[in-house]
Design a protein around this motif. Structure first.
Motif, PDB file in Angstrom:
ATOM      1  N   MET A   1     -14.024  -3.079  -4.288  1.00  0.00           N
ATOM      2  CA  MET A   1     -13.226  -1.886  -3.991  1.00  0.00           C
ATOM      3  C   MET A   1     -11.852  -2.305  -3.502  1.00  0.00           C
ATOM      4  O   MET A   1     -11.722  -3.034  -2.515  1.00  0.00           O
ATOM      5  CB  MET A   1     -13.946  -1.095  -2.901  1.00  0.00           C
ATOM      6  N   LEU A   2     -10.811  -1.877  -4.214  1.00  0.00           N
ATOM      7  CA  LEU A   2      -9.457  -2.314  -3.889  1.00  0.00           C
ATOM      8  C   LEU A   2      -8.440  -1.190  -4.044  1.00  0.00           C
ATOM      9  O   LEU A   2      -8.646  -0.274  -4.850  1.00  0.00           O
ATOM     10  CB  LEU A   2      -9.047  -3.458  -4.838  1.00  0.00           C
ATOM     11  N   GLU A   3      -7.339  -1.295  -3.320  1.00  0.00           N
ATOM     12  CA  GLU A   3      -6.185  -0.436  -3.580  1.00  0.00           C
ATOM     13  C   GLU A   3      -5.321  -1.157  -4.622  1.00  0.00           C
ATOM     14  O   GLU A   3      -5.126  -2.372  -4.506  1.00  0.00           O
ATOM     15  CB  GLU A   3      -5.343  -0.265  -2.317  1.00  0.00           C
ATOM     16  N   PRO A   4      -4.770  -0.444  -5.587  1.00  0.00           N
ATOM     17  CA  PRO A   4      -3.883  -1.083  -6.575  1.00  0.00           C
ATOM     18  C   PRO A   4      -2.653  -1.700  -5.912  1.00  0.00           C
ATOM     19  O   PRO A   4      -2.150  -2.734  -6.342  1.00  0.00           O
ATOM     20  CB  PRO A   4      -3.471   0.063  -7.489  1.00  0.00           C
ATOM     21  N   ILE A   5      -2.169  -1.027  -4.879  1.00  0.00           N
ATOM     22  CA  ILE A   5      -1.133  -1.572  -3.995  1.00  0.00           C
ATOM     23  C   ILE A   5      -1.600  -1.223  -2.593  1.00  0.00           C
ATOM     24  O   ILE A   5      -1.954  -0.074  -2.338  1.00  0.00           O
ATOM     25  CB  ILE A   5       0.237  -0.901  -4.257  1.00  0.00           C
ATOM     26  N   GLN A   6      -1.642  -2.201  -1.703  1.00  0.00           N
ATOM     27  CA  GLN A   6      -2.091  -1.881  -0.346  1.00  0.00           C
ATOM     28  C   GLN A   6      -1.026  -1.055   0.358  1.00  0.00           C
ATOM     29  O   GLN A   6       0.108  -1.508   0.533  1.00  0.00           O
ATOM     30  CB  GLN A   6      -2.394  -3.154   0.435  1.00  0.00           C
ATOM     31  N   GLY A   7      -1.393   0.157   0.762  1.00  0.00           N
ATOM     32  CA  GLY A   7      -0.420   1.074   1.366  1.00  0.00           C
ATOM     33  C   GLY A   7      -0.259   0.871   2.860  1.00  0.00           C
ATOM     34  O   GLY A   7       0.754   0.343   3.319  1.00  0.00           O
ATOM     35  N   GLU A   8      -1.291   1.269   3.633  1.00  0.00           N
ATOM     36  CA  GLU A   8      -1.227   1.127   5.094  1.00  0.00           C
ATOM     37  C   GLU A   8      -1.042  -0.333   5.482  1.00  0.00           C
ATOM     38  O   GLU A   8      -0.450  -0.633   6.511  1.00  0.00           O
ATOM     39  CB  GLU A   8      -2.514   1.647   5.754  1.00  0.00           C
ATOM     40  N   GLY A   9      -1.551  -1.231   4.662  1.00  0.00           N
ATOM     41  CA  GLY A   9      -1.462  -2.666   4.939  1.00  0.00           C
ATOM     42  C   GLY A   9      -0.052  -3.216   4.760  1.00  0.00           C
ATOM     43  O   GLY A   9       0.159  -4.427   4.849  1.00  0.00           O
ATOM     44  N   GLY A  10       0.924  -2.360   4.460  1.00  0.00           N
ATOM     45  CA  GLY A  10       2.310  -2.813   4.402  1.00  0.00           C
ATOM     46  C   GLY A  10       2.893  -2.862   2.999  1.00  0.00           C
ATOM     47  O   GLY A  10       3.803  -3.654   2.727  1.00  0.00           O
TER      48      GLY A  10
ATOM     49  N   GLY B   1      18.444  12.399  12.026  1.00  0.00           N
ATOM     50  CA  GLY B   1      18.029  13.403  11.048  1.00  0.00           C
ATOM     51  C   GLY B   1      17.308  12.878   9.818  1.00  0.00           C
ATOM     52  O   GLY B   1      17.280  13.544   8.789  1.00  0.00           O
ATOM     53  N   VAL B   2      16.718  11.678   9.916  1.00  0.00           N
ATOM     54  CA  VAL B   2      15.972  11.145   8.776  1.00  0.00           C
ATOM     55  C   VAL B   2      14.580  10.702   9.233  1.00  0.00           C
ATOM     56  O   VAL B   2      14.452   9.928  10.182  1.00  0.00           O
ATOM     57  CB  VAL B   2      16.711   9.953   8.124  1.00  0.00           C
ATOM     58  N   LEU B   3      13.554  11.204   8.566  1.00  0.00           N
ATOM     59  CA  LEU B   3      12.182  10.828   8.913  1.00  0.00           C
ATOM     60  C   LEU B   3      11.728   9.661   8.049  1.00  0.00           C
ATOM     61  O   LEU B   3      11.749   9.739   6.818  1.00  0.00           O
ATOM     62  CB  LEU B   3      11.227  12.013   8.706  1.00  0.00           C
ATOM     63  N   ILE B   4      11.338   8.565   8.705  1.00  0.00           N
ATOM     64  CA  ILE B   4      10.745   7.430   7.997  1.00  0.00           C
ATOM     65  C   ILE B   4       9.488   7.009   8.754  1.00  0.00           C
ATOM     66  O   ILE B   4       9.252   7.453   9.869  1.00  0.00           O
ATOM     67  CB  ILE B   4      11.720   6.228   7.839  1.00  0.00           C
ATOM     68  N   ASN B   5       8.711   6.146   8.141  1.00  0.00           N
ATOM     69  CA  ASN B   5       7.442   5.743   8.733  1.00  0.00           C
ATOM     70  C   ASN B   5       7.406   4.228   8.874  1.00  0.00           C
ATOM     71  O   ASN B   5       8.062   3.502   8.137  1.00  0.00           O
ATOM     72  CB  ASN B   5       6.302   6.240   7.808  1.00  0.00           C
ATOM     73  N   CYS B   6       6.659   3.770   9.886  1.00  0.00           N
ATOM     74  CA  CYS B   6       6.472   2.332  10.056  1.00  0.00           C
ATOM     75  C   CYS B   6       4.983   2.038  10.021  1.00  0.00           C
ATOM     76  O   CYS B   6       4.191   2.735  10.648  1.00  0.00           O
ATOM     77  CB  CYS B   6       7.065   1.903  11.392  1.00  0.00           C
ATOM     78  N   THR B   7       4.565   1.050   9.241  1.00  0.00           N
ATOM     79  CA  THR B   7       3.153   0.681   9.201  1.00  0.00           C
ATOM     80  C   THR B   7       3.025  -0.815   9.475  1.00  0.00           C
ATOM     81  O   THR B   7       3.995  -1.566   9.308  1.00  0.00           O
ATOM     82  CB  THR B   7       2.507   1.086   7.838  1.00  0.00           C
ATOM     83  N   SER B   8       1.858  -1.222   9.898  1.00  0.00           N
ATOM     84  CA  SER B   8       1.590  -2.642  10.199  1.00  0.00           C
ATOM     85  C   SER B   8       2.609  -3.236  11.172  1.00  0.00           C
ATOM     86  O   SER B   8       2.929  -4.416  11.091  1.00  0.00           O
ATOM     87  CB  SER B   8       1.571  -3.474   8.911  1.00  0.00           C
ATOM     88  N   GLY B   9       3.181  -2.411  12.049  1.00  0.00           N
ATOM     89  CA  GLY B   9       4.068  -2.906  13.107  1.00  0.00           C
ATOM     90  C   GLY B   9       5.507  -3.127  12.690  1.00  0.00           C
ATOM     91  O   GLY B   9       6.437  -2.595  13.290  1.00  0.00           O
ATOM     92  N   ASN B  10       5.705  -3.900  11.621  1.00  0.00           N
ATOM     93  CA  ASN B  10       7.075  -4.292  11.273  1.00  0.00           C
ATOM     94  C   ASN B  10       7.477  -3.925   9.843  1.00  0.00           C
ATOM     95  O   ASN B  10       8.416  -4.488   9.297  1.00  0.00           O
ATOM     96  CB  ASN B  10       7.252  -5.803  11.475  1.00  0.00           C
TER      97      ASN B  10
END
Ligand code: PLP
Length: 392
Positions: free
Chosen positions: A183-192, A355-364
């Motif tokens: 079971m795999l993600e085609p591109i790891q999302g949350e993992g960075g 005024g810009v919403l962005i997200n940060c995952t895996s810390g950096n």
């Protein structure tokens, strides 16, 4: 408002101090009337932007006709949605649920059942990748190859094994006679936003074929046009046996799906699996409108590819300017990441103030999953803001 939020909601999210009230296209507005450019897009949910008129009208019409009936009966929009999904993918059959975790849970159950029927009772191990993300239910958090999500919830579900992502030899060595699926993600999302090498999935597919293993692709984040193709597996020249969808599927309403080939799907019989709300009339109508709009005239996928390429080009320019702050730029279509040398959360905060919403995952890792209707001027604006923030 914020006081009540802290008082009455369980403390499971570290939220920004921002109450969002309204959205249109790529913009959202806060309760106090400030405008924001949304490069989070509900984390890959709002594929068509906020309140896309086709999705809104489909929901309004369906709400007037029929909101919910039990899966004890046949449901028109659910049938139509299943047919659309099968027509445009490798799959022959669909099971509907309400979230990504549930879709993966269904995939885990189906692959265990399939392996028991076609091989033997002991064959239930599923290999997943380190650094992966598959959800928060007990089985899917076990499938998730990251200890930080599992800590405190032990004992975990038996039958999962982890290997480094994009490492074909590690995968080969992990297989034994009890393995039932990979079971795999085609591109790891949350993992960075980790994009594998071009031939990785071809080799994974071969390994599955050689060993009679099912290939489960978790396209909860990468599906529905996010990577520039309707489904990310299309980039790799392979097809899975099972695929899971959620996030973008309903254009903003909660719906998940687990798709499979005829042969694999045959292991589910009446009584084996169910969901009260799964594929109910309301959410199915929203998903049909979303899918039809993506497929309509090719504009959405084309825009995703063109804007994705432009976005990466602009980010690479930024990296040349700030090599001491930016380590890597990567992504496909409109799932794009900027890996930083340091913590990303001050950058997220500073962008929000501008005024810009962005997200940060895996810390950096700054992760961008904007609506697929994003325009050049939006990307230019984001780059200006990032530039200003990084210069400090
Ligand atoms: C978000 C996500 C999930 C979990 O989806 P939920 O709807 O939050 O349960 C599972 N897999 C992947 C790849 C995801 O990105």
């Amino acid at each position: 408002m914020l006081d009540d939020s802290h008082r009455y909601l369980m403390n499971t999210y570290s939220r920004q101090p921002l109450v969002l009230r309204k959205g249109r296209g790529i913009k959202v507005w806060s309760a106090d009337g400030k405008e924001y450019l949304d490069f989070v897009g509900g984390i890959a949910v709002n594929v068509l932007g906020h309140c896309h008129p086709k999705v809104v009208v489909a929901i309004q019409k369906q709400a007037q006709r029929l909101l919910h009936v039990s899966n004890l009966y046949h449901i028109e929009p659910q049938i139509k949605l299943a047919k659309l999904l099968c027509t445009h993918s490798f799959a022959d059959k669909v099971f509907f649920c309400n979230s990504g975790a549930e879709a993966n849970e269904a995939a885990i159950k189906l692959s265990r059942k399939y392996a028991k029927e076609h091989f033997d009772e002991k064959r239930f191990e599923i290999i997943t990748a380190l650094n992966s993300f598959h959800g928060r239910t007990l089985a899917t958090v076990t499938a998730t190859g990251q200890e930080k999500f599992q800590k405190g919830f032990e004992p975990l579900v038996p039958g999962f094994k982890y290997v480094p992502f994009n490492d074909i030899n590690a995968l080969r060595s992990a297989i034994n006679k009890n393995t039932c699926a990979i079971m795999l993600e085609p591109i790891q999302g949350e993992g960075g936003v980790k994009v594998p090498s071009d031939d990785y999935f071809k080799e994974v597919r071969e390994i599955c074929n050689e060993n009679g293993l099912l290939l489960i692709l978790d396209e909860v984040q990468t599906g529905m046009g996010r990577t520039g193709k309707l489904f990310a597996y299309e980039h790799y020249g392979i097809t899975p046996d099972i695929m899971t969808l959620a996030k973008g599927l309903g254009g903003g309403v909660p719906i998940g799906a687990m798709l499979a080939t005829e042969k694999v799907a045959a292991s589910f019989q009446p009584g084996n699996h169910a969901s009260t709300f799964g594929g109910n009339p309301l959410v199915s109508a929203a998903a049909i409108a979303t899918l039809e709009t993506i497929l309509e005239d090719g504009f959405i996928l084309d825009n995703c590819n063109r804007m994705g390429a432009y976005f990466i080009k602009r980010l690479l320019e930024l990296k040349d300017y700030y090599p001491e702050k930016i380590v890597d730029i990567r992504g496909k279509g409109l799932i794009i990441a900027v890996e930083l040398t340091g913590d990303g959360s001050p950058i997220v905060k500073a962008c929000l103030e501008k005024g810009v919403l962005i997200n940060c995952t895996s810390g950096n890792v700054l992760r961008f999953t904007p609506p697929l209707i994003v325009e050049k001027k939006d990307i230019d604006h984001l780059i200006d803001v990032l530039e200003e923030v990084l210069s400090k």
